[in-house]
Design a protein around this motif. Structure first.
Motif, mmCIF file in Angstrom:
data_model
loop_
_atom_site.group_PDB
_atom_site.id
_atom_site.type_symbol
_atom_site.label_atom_id
_atom_site.label_comp_id
_atom_site.label_asym_id
_atom_site.label_seq_id
_atom_site.Cartn_x
_atom_site.Cartn_y
_atom_site.Cartn_z
ATOM 1 N N LYS A 1 0.970 -1.177 0.048
ATOM 2 C CA LYS A 1 -0.016 0.108 -0.122
ATOM 3 C C LYS A 1 1.067 1.300 0.170
ATOM 4 C CE LYS A 1 -3.438 1.513 3.262
ATOM 5 N NZ LYS A 1 -4.600 1.181 4.068
ATOM 6 N N ALA A 2 0.697 2.173 -0.890
ATOM 7 C CA ALA A 2 1.490 3.506 -1.114
ATOM 8 C C ALA A 2 1.332 4.364 -0.159
ATOM 9 C CB ALA A 2 1.183 4.189 -2.353
ATOM 10 N N GLY A 3 2.392 4.951 0.291
ATOM 11 C CA GLY A 3 2.220 5.992 1.652
ATOM 12 C C GLY A 3 1.743 7.266 0.944
ATOM 13 N N VAL A 4 1.876 8.163 1.888
ATOM 14 C CA VAL A 4 1.424 9.570 1.496
ATOM 15 C C VAL A 4 2.665 10.222 0.844
ATOM 16 C CG1 VAL A 4 1.074 11.684 2.589
ATOM 17 C CG2 VAL A 4 0.167 9.740 3.857
ATOM 18 N N THR A 5 2.146 10.717 -0.529
ATOM 19 C CA THR A 5 2.908 11.122 -1.479
ATOM 20 C C THR A 5 2.896 12.850 -1.684
ATOM 21 O OG1 THR A 5 2.769 9.148 -2.557
ATOM 22 C CG2 THR A 5 3.976 11.318 -3.613
ATOM 23 N N GLN A 6 4.161 13.522 -1.406
ATOM 24 C CA GLN A 6 4.153 14.974 -1.298
ATOM 25 C C GLN A 6 4.823 15.251 -2.579
ATOM 26 O OE1 GLN A 6 4.452 15.926 3.323
ATOM 27 N NE2 GLN A 6 4.273 17.573 1.831
ATOM 28 N N THR A 7 4.519 16.290 -3.422
ATOM 29 C CA THR A 7 5.311 16.793 -4.467
ATOM 30 C C THR A 7 5.321 18.203 -4.645
ATOM 31 O OG1 THR A 7 3.375 16.354 -6.137
ATOM 32 C CG2 THR A 7 5.069 14.625 -6.190
ATOM 33 N N PRO A 8 6.351 18.959 -5.073
ATOM 34 C CA PRO A 8 7.644 18.183 -5.305
ATOM 35 C C PRO A 8 8.074 18.016 -3.797
ATOM 36 C CG PRO A 8 7.773 20.612 -5.676
ATOM 37 C CD PRO A 8 6.133 20.339 -5.116
ATOM 38 N N ARG A 9 9.479 17.619 -3.725
ATOM 39 C CA ARG A 9 10.129 17.203 -2.548
ATOM 40 C C ARG A 9 11.099 18.648 -2.218
ATOM 41 N NH1 ARG A 9 11.831 12.535 -0.662
ATOM 42 N NH2 ARG A 9 12.479 14.154 1.092
ATOM 43 N N TYR A 10 11.490 19.176 -3.063
ATOM 44 C CA TYR A 10 12.328 20.336 -3.077
ATOM 45 C C TYR A 10 11.572 21.483 -3.953
ATOM 46 C CZ TYR A 10 15.230 17.045 -0.538
ATOM 47 O OH TYR A 10 15.716 16.064 0.130
ATOM 48 N N LEU A 11 11.902 22.746 -3.459
ATOM 49 C CA LEU A 11 11.451 23.678 -4.332
ATOM 50 C C LEU A 11 12.156 25.015 -3.925
ATOM 51 C CD1 LEU A 11 9.017 24.111 -6.346
ATOM 52 C CD2 LEU A 11 7.509 24.452 -4.586
ATOM 53 N N ILE A 12 12.654 25.910 -5.032
ATOM 54 C CA ILE A 12 13.040 27.167 -4.602
ATOM 55 C C ILE A 12 12.308 28.219 -5.266
ATOM 56 C CG2 ILE A 12 15.359 28.686 -4.865
ATOM 57 C CD1 ILE A 12 16.883 26.297 -4.864
ATOM 58 N N LYS A 13 11.798 29.247 -4.623
ATOM 59 C CA LYS A 13 10.950 30.135 -5.143
ATOM 60 C C LYS A 13 11.474 31.781 -4.684
ATOM 61 C CE LYS A 13 7.537 28.101 -7.270
ATOM 62 N NZ LYS A 13 7.203 28.583 -8.485
ATOM 63 N N THR A 14 11.264 32.582 -5.490
ATOM 64 C CA THR A 14 11.456 33.959 -5.412
ATOM 65 C C THR A 14 10.582 34.834 -4.570
ATOM 66 O OG1 THR A 14 12.696 33.958 -7.407
ATOM 67 C CG2 THR A 14 12.563 35.936 -6.222
ATOM 68 N N ARG A 15 10.789 35.662 -3.641
ATOM 69 C CA ARG A 15 9.873 36.360 -2.637
ATOM 70 C C ARG A 15 9.018 37.013 -3.728
ATOM 71 N NH1 ARG A 15 13.241 40.918 0.414
ATOM 72 N NH2 ARG A 15 14.624 40.453 -1.290
ATOM 73 N N GLY A 16 7.487 37.094 -3.514
ATOM 74 C CA GLY A 16 6.445 37.744 -4.147
ATOM 75 C C GLY A 16 5.888 36.611 -5.070
ATOM 76 N N GLN A 17 6.523 35.426 -5.121
ATOM 77 C CA GLN A 17 5.987 34.465 -6.143
ATOM 78 C C GLN A 17 4.949 33.648 -5.403
ATOM 79 O OE1 GLN A 17 9.338 32.503 -7.624
ATOM 80 N NE2 GLN A 17 8.857 32.747 -9.487
ATOM 81 N N GLN A 18 4.226 32.810 -6.009
ATOM 82 C CA GLN A 18 3.263 32.048 -5.337
ATOM 83 C C GLN A 18 3.692 30.588 -5.705
ATOM 84 O OE1 GLN A 18 -0.830 31.847 -6.512
ATOM 85 N NE2 GLN A 18 -0.580 30.741 -8.200
ATOM 86 N N VAL A 19 3.277 29.491 -4.816
ATOM 87 C CA VAL A 19 3.464 28.180 -4.954
ATOM 88 C C VAL A 19 2.590 27.181 -4.484
ATOM 89 C CG1 VAL A 19 4.437 27.947 -2.359
ATOM 90 C CG2 VAL A 19 5.372 26.664 -4.128
ATOM 91 N N THR A 20 2.390 26.087 -5.107
ATOM 92 C CA THR A 20 1.345 25.290 -4.943
ATOM 93 C C THR A 20 1.933 23.896 -4.601
ATOM 94 O OG1 THR A 20 -0.405 26.143 -6.329
ATOM 95 C CG2 THR A 20 -0.607 23.909 -5.708
ATOM 96 N N LEU A 21 1.845 23.271 -3.356
ATOM 97 C CA LEU A 21 2.176 22.189 -3.099
ATOM 98 C C LEU A 21 1.131 20.848 -3.004
ATOM 99 C CD1 LEU A 21 4.381 23.280 0.317
ATOM 100 C CD2 LEU A 21 4.915 23.252 -2.236
ATOM 101 N N SER A 22 1.620 19.846 -3.355
ATOM 102 C CA SER A 22 0.573 18.565 -3.415
ATOM 103 C C SER A 22 0.735 17.538 -2.620
ATOM 104 C CB SER A 22 0.661 18.158 -4.929
ATOM 105 O OG SER A 22 -0.366 16.996 -5.165
ATOM 106 N N CYS A 23 -0.397 17.043 -2.105
ATOM 107 C CA CYS A 23 -0.297 15.798 -1.197
ATOM 108 C C CYS A 23 -1.327 14.802 -1.622
ATOM 109 C CB CYS A 23 -0.559 16.279 0.259
ATOM 110 S SG CYS A 23 -0.914 15.043 1.496
ATOM 111 N N SER A 24 -0.917 13.598 -1.675
ATOM 112 C CA SER A 24 -1.915 12.329 -2.349
ATOM 113 C C SER A 24 -1.808 11.511 -0.859
ATOM 114 C CB SER A 24 -1.147 11.791 -3.367
ATOM 115 O OG SER A 24 -1.162 12.351 -4.518
#
Lengths: 113, 107
Positions: A1-24
């Motif tokens: 049975k697969a565990g909890v999957t988060q993507t991406p594992r690593y992310l670099i963003k610049t101030r002011g940007q937005q980001v979306t993280l995912s969790c299955s």
């Protein structure tokens, strides 16, 4: 049975940007919670979703938002990123809401530069 | 004041020693979790307790609801037990976390 999957594992963003993280979540789990971990504040609760509804929200500004889809997958979004948003973001899934055993993903490490 | 206090903050032990990590909380809770976090960030849920005592292998967790206190014990500690152990309590549909106990077990 697969565990909890988060993507991406690593992310670099610049101030002011937005980001979306995912969790299955684990198959069959309908509750997903999100947490932020920083060296200064430790682990802090962000929000909890169950059956596409946000049940609880921690003490974070409105820049932090999330949603859950009908397949129980969840996303969290951070808009107008600040340097202080650099953290490890963890999600956990469980069968239902409330005091249930939780299974954590490996986390997404977000760095804001 | 943090609602969840853990002690000690850091703990170094020799392989084979009996380990105790303590957690005190100041609010009414519906459940208490013990979590283990290895370097790299992944968290494993060790126990969820609402009363009494649970045992899994070399790990034992106890909770005293009246005294608002929980302990995590590791018997016959091993270097692979080296990790950060975090106590978390669930109350008011919220989760509050202790600062963690960093355990190092030396061979």
């Amino acid at each position: 049975k697969a565990g909890v999957t988060q993507t991406p594992r690593y992310l670099i963003k610049t101030r002011g940007q937005q980001v979306t993280l995912s969790c299955s979540p684990i198959s069959g789990h309908r509750s997903v919670s999100w947490y932020q971990q920083t060296p200064g504040q430790g682990l802090q609760f962000l929000f909890e979703y169950f059956s596409e509804t946000q049940r609880n929200k921690g003490n974070f500004p409105g820049r932090f938002s999330g949603r859950q889809f009908s397949n129980s997958r969840s996303e969290m979004n951070v808009s107008t990123l600040e340097l202080g948003d650099s953290a490890l973001y963890l999600c956990a899934s469980s069968f239902g809401p409330g005091p249930e055993e939780a299974f954590f993903g490996q986390g997404t490490r977000l760095t804001v530069v | 004041k943090n609602e969840v206090e853990q002690s000690p903050q850091n703990l170094t032990a020799q392989e084979g020693e009996f380990i105790t990590i303590n957690c005190s909380y100041s609010v009414g809770i519906s459940a208490l979790h013990w979590l283990q976090q290895h370097p790299g960030g992944g968290i494993v849920s060790l126990f969820m307790l609402s009363s009494g005592k649970k045992k899994h292998g070399r790990l034992i967790a106890t909770i005293n609801i009246q005294e608002k206190h929980s302990s995590l014990h590791i018997t016959a500690s091993h270097p692979r037990d080296s990790a950060v152990y975090i106590c978390a309590v669930r109350y008011n549909n919220d989760m509050r976390f202790g600062a963690g106990t960093r355990l190092t077990v030396k061979p």
